[in-house]
Design an enzyme around this catalytic site. Structure first.
Site, mmCIF file in Angstrom:
data_model
loop_
_atom_site.group_PDB
_atom_site.id
_atom_site.type_symbol
_atom_site.label_atom_id
_atom_site.label_comp_id
_atom_site.label_asym_id
_atom_site.label_seq_id
_atom_site.Cartn_x
_atom_site.Cartn_y
_atom_site.Cartn_z
ATOM 1 N N ASN A 85 0.792 -1.222 0.000
ATOM 2 C CA ASN A 85 0.000 0.000 0.000
ATOM 3 C C ASN A 85 0.829 1.280 0.000
ATOM 4 O OD1 ASN A 85 -2.638 1.584 0.752
ATOM 5 N ND2 ASN A 85 -1.175 2.104 2.369
ATOM 6 N N TYR A 151 2.365 10.164 -11.251
ATOM 7 C CA TYR A 151 1.606 9.298 -10.344
ATOM 8 C C TYR A 151 0.722 8.336 -11.121
ATOM 9 C CZ TYR A 151 -1.981 8.020 -6.905
ATOM 10 O OH TYR A 151 -2.862 7.327 -6.100
#
Length: 249
Positions: A85, A151
């Site tokens: 994560n 990103y």
């Protein structure tokens, strides 16, 4: 259903936001849960709050990823669930983006995923059992966002990695899947300010932002034995954000 009692679960980037929500849900489902982060003071505090264990980890260090996985196996005897994560999302518009800006995001988000998942799979392969859940995003694979081309590329890259990795381990009792969050109310999102949050709610069909636990529930399902026949797949958790052809406010 979705009983994780006795399972050993490890969540990187688990000291805040989505990672903390995942840890909370897996703990509630019965898993023996370990969270990781780079801030040991915050990590120990969150671990105490949730009733889980904490271990310091920089996912950009391949040797450290392997060492941490080895420490978990030495202490707990196995590793059943990895929730990869850890991630960052600094804003940089393309015209001003430097190579260093690009590399940092890809090193943490994409290379960090590779390092940690590879280390975990080496253990899971010996066990002939494992559940890997990657936190990706709707950004990159489905949507775009100004200022986040680096990103988006890293998050789409995670999914390409996930699908091929899932094929390699599909016959070994190991599943590798991903959750794709939309607008989730985290510390990071709150930093964008109230105007942004209000706009985000307005363009989401459910007219509310998701919670970190919403991602945790999806991860819990993918980590469960009930999801044993699902691999190389994604679950979008976004309140319907990607559905409309035209955004209506």
């Amino acid at each position: 259903m979705f009983n994780l009692a006795g399972k050993i679960a490890f969540i990187s980037g688990g000291t805040k936001g989505i990672g903390k929500g995942i840890a909370k849900v897996l703990k509630q489902a019965g898993a023996i849960t370990i969270i990781a982060g780079t801030d040991s003071v915050k990590g120990e505090s969150v671990a105490k709050e949730l009733g889980v264990d904490f271990i310091s980890l920089d996912v950009t260090d391949q040797a450290e990823c392997k060492s941490v996985i080895d420490k978990i196996v030495k202490k707990y005897g196995r590793l059943d669930i990895l929730c990869s994560n850890a991630g960052i999302f600094p804003q940089h518009y393309l015209k001003d983006m430097t190579v260093e800006d690009w590399d940092l995001v890809h090193t943490v988000n994409l290379k960090g995923t590779f390092f940690l998942v590879q280390a975990a799979l080496n253990v899971m392969e010996k066990q002939r059992y494992g559940r890997v859940v990657i936190t990706s995003s709707i950004t990159g694979e489905i949507t775009g966002l100004s200022g986040y081309s680096h990103y988006g590329a890293s998050k789409a890259g995670q999914l390409g990695f996930m699908r091929s990795a899932a094929l390699e381990y599909a016959g070994q009792g190991i599943t590798i899947n991903a959750v794709m969050p939309g607008m989730i109310m985290t510390e990071g999102l709150q930093s964008f300010g109230d105007d942004f949050l209000d706009h985000a709610k307005n363009i989401t069909p459910m007219r509310e932002l998701g919670t970190p636990e919403d991602i945790g529930y999806a991860a819990c399902f993918l980590a469960s034995d009930e999801a044993k026949y699902i691999t190389g797949q994604t679950i979008v958790v976004d309140g319907g954000q990607v559905l409309p052809e035209v955004q209506e406010i």
